[in-house]
Design a protein around this motif. Structure first.
Motif, PDB file in Angstrom:
ATOM      1  N   GLY A 142     131.752 -19.875  55.602  1.00 12.42           N
ATOM      2  CA  GLY A 142     132.520 -21.098  55.345  1.00 12.42           C
ATOM      3  C   GLY A 142     134.000 -20.869  55.141  1.00 12.42           C
ATOM      4  O   GLY A 142     134.678 -21.720  54.570  1.00 12.42           O
ATOM      5  N   GLY A 149     136.550 -21.142  57.023  1.00 17.20           N
ATOM      6  CA  GLY A 149     137.485 -22.064  57.701  1.00 17.20           C
ATOM      7  C   GLY A 149     137.573 -23.420  57.016  1.00 17.20           C
ATOM      8  O   GLY A 149     137.472 -23.541  55.791  1.00 17.20           O
ATOM      9  N   LEU A 151     139.724 -16.302  73.132  1.00 15.76           N
ATOM     10  CA  LEU A 151     138.338 -15.915  72.828  1.00 15.76           C
ATOM     11  C   LEU A 151     137.484 -15.895  74.100  1.00 15.76           C
ATOM     12  O   LEU A 151     136.748 -14.950  74.360  1.00 15.76           O
ATOM     13  CB  LEU A 151     137.726 -16.892  71.800  1.00 15.76           C
ATOM     14  CG  LEU A 151     136.306 -16.582  71.381  1.00 15.76           C
ATOM     15  CD1 LEU A 151     136.244 -15.275  70.585  1.00 15.76           C
ATOM     16  CD2 LEU A 151     135.716 -17.719  70.543  1.00 15.76           C
ATOM     17  N   VAL A 194     133.619 -33.871  58.724  1.00 12.77           N
ATOM     18  CA  VAL A 194     132.642 -33.675  57.644  1.00 12.77           C
ATOM     19  C   VAL A 194     131.308 -34.359  57.979  1.00 12.77           C
ATOM     20  O   VAL A 194     130.245 -33.761  57.844  1.00 12.77           O
ATOM     21  CB  VAL A 194     133.194 -34.190  56.287  1.00 12.77           C
ATOM     22  CG1 VAL A 194     132.100 -34.250  55.227  1.00 12.77           C
ATOM     23  CG2 VAL A 194     134.336 -33.300  55.817  1.00 12.77           C
ATOM     24  N   GLU A 244     130.469 -14.405  61.501  1.00 17.09           N
ATOM     25  CA  GLU A 244     131.632 -15.057  60.895  1.00 17.09           C
ATOM     26  C   GLU A 244     132.721 -13.993  60.694  1.00 17.09           C
ATOM     27  O   GLU A 244     132.427 -12.896  60.213  1.00 17.09           O
ATOM     28  CB  GLU A 244     131.225 -15.700  59.558  1.00 17.09           C
ATOM     29  CG  GLU A 244     132.348 -16.062  58.618  1.00 17.09           C
ATOM     30  CD  GLU A 244     133.426 -16.980  59.214  1.00 17.09           C
ATOM     31  OE1 GLU A 244     133.069 -18.012  59.812  1.00 17.09           O
ATOM     32  OE2 GLU A 244     134.614 -16.641  59.079  1.00 17.09           O
ATOM     33  N   PRO A 297     140.431 -18.316  68.398  1.00 24.04           N
ATOM     34  CA  PRO A 297     141.596 -17.592  68.924  1.00 24.04           C
ATOM     35  C   PRO A 297     141.870 -18.021  70.360  1.00 24.04           C
ATOM     36  O   PRO A 297     140.938 -18.302  71.126  1.00 24.04           O
ATOM     37  CB  PRO A 297     141.162 -16.119  68.863  1.00 24.04           C
ATOM     38  CG  PRO A 297     139.939 -16.078  68.006  1.00 24.04           C
ATOM     39  CD  PRO A 297     139.302 -17.433  68.071  1.00 24.04           C
ATOM     40  N   ASN A 319     135.081 -13.842  58.528  1.00 22.12           N
ATOM     41  CA  ASN A 319     135.339 -13.512  57.121  1.00 22.12           C
ATOM     42  C   ASN A 319     134.089 -13.814  56.296  1.00 22.12           C
ATOM     43  O   ASN A 319     133.026 -13.340  56.633  1.00 22.12           O
ATOM     44  CB  ASN A 319     136.582 -14.281  56.649  1.00 22.12           C
ATOM     45  CG  ASN A 319     137.811 -13.838  57.433  1.00 22.12           C
ATOM     46  OD1 ASN A 319     138.235 -12.699  57.302  1.00 22.12           O
ATOM     47  ND2 ASN A 319     138.343 -14.702  58.271  1.00 22.12           N
ATOM     48  N   GLY A 329     136.880 -33.553  51.669  1.00 26.28           N
ATOM     49  CA  GLY A 329     135.563 -34.062  51.279  1.00 26.28           C
ATOM     50  C   GLY A 329     135.389 -35.556  51.471  1.00 26.28           C
ATOM     51  O   GLY A 329     134.602 -36.190  50.773  1.00 26.28           O
ATOM     52  N   PHE A 330     136.097 -36.136  52.451  1.00 26.01           N
ATOM     53  CA  PHE A 330     135.892 -37.555  52.782  1.00 26.01           C
ATOM     54  C   PHE A 330     134.750 -37.618  53.804  1.00 26.01           C
ATOM     55  O   PHE A 330     134.915 -37.149  54.934  1.00 26.01           O
ATOM     56  CB  PHE A 330     137.121 -38.160  53.455  1.00 26.01           C
ATOM     57  CG  PHE A 330     138.289 -38.453  52.555  1.00 26.01           C
ATOM     58  CD1 PHE A 330     138.655 -37.616  51.522  1.00 26.01           C
ATOM     59  CD2 PHE A 330     139.064 -39.598  52.778  1.00 26.01           C
ATOM     60  CE1 PHE A 330     139.757 -37.900  50.716  1.00 26.01           C
ATOM     61  CE2 PHE A 330     140.156 -39.891  51.979  1.00 26.01           C
ATOM     62  CZ  PHE A 330     140.503 -39.044  50.950  1.00 26.01           C
ATOM     63  N   TRP A 376     143.129 -25.062  59.671  1.00 25.50           N
ATOM     64  CA  TRP A 376     143.373 -25.426  61.074  1.00 25.50           C
ATOM     65  C   TRP A 376     142.321 -26.412  61.569  1.00 25.50           C
ATOM     66  O   TRP A 376     141.133 -26.077  61.571  1.00 25.50           O
ATOM     67  CB  TRP A 376     143.317 -24.188  61.967  1.00 25.50           C
ATOM     68  CG  TRP A 376     144.429 -23.216  61.743  1.00 25.50           C
ATOM     69  CD1 TRP A 376     144.357 -22.029  61.061  1.00 25.50           C
ATOM     70  CD2 TRP A 376     145.786 -23.321  62.212  1.00 25.50           C
ATOM     71  NE1 TRP A 376     145.575 -21.406  61.069  1.00 25.50           N
ATOM     72  CE2 TRP A 376     146.477 -22.171  61.770  1.00 25.50           C
ATOM     73  CE3 TRP A 376     146.479 -24.277  62.959  1.00 25.50           C
ATOM     74  CZ2 TRP A 376     147.820 -21.945  62.062  1.00 25.50           C
ATOM     75  CZ3 TRP A 376     147.826 -24.057  63.240  1.00 25.50           C
ATOM     76  CH2 TRP A 376     148.471 -22.911  62.800  1.00 25.50           C
ATOM     77  N   VAL A 377     142.764 -27.586  61.993  1.00 28.97           N
ATOM     78  CA  VAL A 377     141.827 -28.515  62.639  1.00 28.97           C
ATOM     79  C   VAL A 377     142.091 -28.489  64.143  1.00 28.97           C
ATOM     80  O   VAL A 377     143.202 -28.170  64.577  1.00 28.97           O
ATOM     81  CB  VAL A 377     141.965 -29.960  62.082  1.00 28.97           C
ATOM     82  CG1 VAL A 377     141.743 -29.991  60.582  1.00 28.97           C
ATOM     83  CG2 VAL A 377     143.297 -30.597  62.435  1.00 28.97           C
ATOM     84  N   ALA A 419     138.477 -34.894  61.610  1.00 35.28           N
ATOM     85  CA  ALA A 419     137.428 -35.754  61.026  1.00 35.28           C
ATOM     86  C   ALA A 419     136.071 -35.176  61.407  1.00 35.28           C
ATOM     87  O   ALA A 419     135.438 -35.618  62.376  1.00 35.28           O
ATOM     88  CB  ALA A 419     137.561 -37.186  61.522  1.00 35.28           C
ATOM     89  N   ILE A 455     129.097 -18.263  66.841  1.00 38.19           N
ATOM     90  CA  ILE A 455     130.374 -17.743  66.320  1.00 38.19           C
ATOM     91  C   ILE A 455     130.972 -18.789  65.385  1.00 38.19           C
ATOM     92  O   ILE A 455     131.332 -19.883  65.812  1.00 38.19           O
ATOM     93  CB  ILE A 455     131.384 -17.464  67.457  1.00 38.19           C
ATOM     94  CG1 ILE A 455     130.782 -16.524  68.506  1.00 38.19           C
ATOM     95  CG2 ILE A 455     132.689 -16.894  66.901  1.00 38.19           C
ATOM     96  CD1 ILE A 455     131.668 -16.333  69.744  1.00 38.19           C
TER      97      ILE A 455
END
Ligand SMILES: Cc1cc2nc3c(=O)[nH]c(=O)nc-3n(C[C@H](O)[C@H](O)[C@H](O)COP(=O)(O)OP(=O)(O)OC[C@H]3O[C@@H](n4cnc5c(N)ncnc54)[C@H](O)[C@@H]3O)c2cc1C
Length: 443
Positions: A75, A77, A257, A389, A70, A254, A72, A84-85, A360-361, A387, A45
């Motif tokens: 990618g 979210g 979920l 990436v 997914e 959610p 939507n 992009g760090f 949303w993180v 954090a 998911i």
């Protein structure tokens, strides 16, 4: 804007965030499947870095029939919205914290795991024709006020044991690179780099599709039940059953979920502005090169980088509730913070930014993520605290290994469940109080 603590699920057919990345990137995403299969060995998911990396690993290395659903578009979210760090680590704990909590040996093993994540990131870069538009040069952690220098230096003293290539920059050396009244000293991490997050998503998605993963868009999981030993998910595109389900929805999960993860993460909005391209005079005035990634020492951090086309990306925390996310005051707040960092950009910060968006993180109660099985046949990785990436590149591998019954390395990320927030109904109230305190302290 979708709010994980309020809405049932984040789709279907929500448009992508109006981000700089979406507006300026030529991207080659794989064609999704029009049909949702009835069965799979594993369902994933969420189609961010975590979900795509997990699906890729399950299909390629473990030969599983994997369907990724997914809500939507691929990618949708954080993975296409971030700054992009690419930095070592995840969560909010540094090496000094880890050394204190788990000792030197485990801290070294954590550092080695972060290096594996970088190696996987480099692999995805090689699979991308545009090389993820990488800007190499490292990352500067700057003391935003004189009183922050001592603590930053003490961080550096521990850090250099584990990352010997890092360097301490005193006030003059920092000012030579960043002409800001809020840059009093810095640590330079040379391995870090800036990338285009949308290209990274596409690179992993293409590999997953090639490995046989069925990617289904606009299929939000709306309900979840058990039939026999299998999980049955009801999505916007029909039902699908599998013995194993990977929850890779992270900050977008959610609230209801699955009961096993309820109340174990706080979804927090992180927001970014991108300005118009700076003039040559403005660039000279601030000193920042396109090779620098910068983040400050505030509790609610600000971060910035100069993009390849000379625009400045500047980010920080956003609104608390989804319904407030697009309110202009949050973009204005970031512009004001940018002006505080660079008074020479007075003209630029009096104009609205060209781009503003949020995502949303997932924040864990104790500041670091977990990869674990919260229920029979259910596996998850969440709580990167903004954090993800770099770390999600290894998280996908570990999540797949866990789902396939392999033993994970004895690291804190893999040893325990995410702790539950006390009084989860009041998470937002706690967040609001924390923000007030942090802003007052960092003035
Ligand atoms: C503004 C911003 C800046 C950031 N900058 C950085 C940075 O510079 N460096 C860094 O390391 N990290 C950064 N981050 C964090 C980083 O982007 C994330 O840690 C990372 O992308 C998480 O990836 P993920 O795959 O776990 O989750 P996501 O990419 O958020 O993917 C989760 C997906 O799950 C889907 N989903 C949710 N619920 C359902 C459902 N019921 N059914 C189906 N699908 C569902 C969502 O639609 C979403 O696409 C930033 C985040 C933001 C918002």
């Amino acid at each position: 804007m979708y709010d994980p603590l309020v809405d049932n699920c984040p789709g279907p057919a929500q448009p992508h965030a109006r981000s700089y990345w979406q507006a300026t990137t030529q991207v080659d995403l794989p064609t999704p499947s029009a049909i949702l299969p009835e069965r799979a060995d594993c369902i994933v998911i969420g189609s961010g870095y975590t979900g795509l990396n997990t699906a890729l690993e399950l299909a390629q290395r473990f030969d599983q029939h994997v369907t990724l659903v997914e809500a939507n578009r691929i990618g949708w979210g954080c993975s296409t919205r971030n700054a992009g760090f690419a930095m070592p680590g995840t969560g909010r704990r540094g090496y000094a914290d880890w050394q204190k909590y788990v000792g030197d040996e485990v801290t070294r093993a954590i550092q080695a795991e972060y290096q594996r994540a970088f190696e996987k990131l480099e692999h995805h870069l090689q699979q991308c024709p545009q090389q993820l538009q990488v800007q190499r040069g490292g990352y500067l952690k700057i003391a935003h006020q004189p009183s922050a220098v001592e603590a930053l230096h003490s961080t550096y003293e521990t850090l250099k044991k584990y990352e010997p290539d890092t360097r301490w920059l005193d006030a003059d050396a920092t000012q030579a690179r960043i002409h800001s009244p809020q840059a009093h000293a810095a640590i330079h991490y040379p391995q870090s780099f800036g990338l285009n997050p949308l290209l990274l998503t596409a690179s992993i998605a293409r590999q997953a599709s090639k490995a046989g993963v069925t990617l289904v868009e606009n299929a939000p999981v709306q309900r979840w039940d058990q039939v026999g030993g299998a999980h049955r998910l009801h999505t916007g595109k029909g039902r699908i059953c599998a013995p194993k389900v990977i929850i890779a929805s992270n900050g977008y999960t959610p609230n209801h979920l699955h009961p096993s993860i309820h109340g174990r993460s706080l979804p927090v909005l992180s927001s970014v502005i991108v300005t118009r391209p700076l003039t040559a005079d403005e660039r000279q005035a601030i000193g920042v090169a396109t090779t620098e990634l910068v983040m400050d020492t505030r509790t609610l951090k600000y971060y910035y980088r100069l993009l390849p086309d000379g625009r400045l990306l500047f980010g920080g925390r956003g609104a608390i509730r989804g319904k407030d996310a697009q309110h202009p005051r949050y973009a204005r707040h970031l512009l004001q913070a940018l002006r505080g960092s660079f008074p020479a950009l007075r003209q630029l910060t009096s104009e609205p930014a060209d781009y503003y968006w949020s995502g949303w993180v997932s924040v864990a109660l104790d500041d670091y993520p977990r990869i674990y099985s919260p229920a029979e046949g259910v596996y998850t990785s969440m709580g990167y605290c903004g954090a993800g990436v770099t770390f999600t590149q290894i998280a996908g591998q570990r999540l797949a290994e866990l789902a396939m019954g392999e033993e994970l390395p004895p690291l804190p990320f893999y040893q325990s469940p995410l702790p539950r927030f006390p009084l989860p109904h009041f998470r937002r109230l706690g967040q609001w109080a924390f923000y007030q305190l942090a802003r007052w302290r960092s003035l």
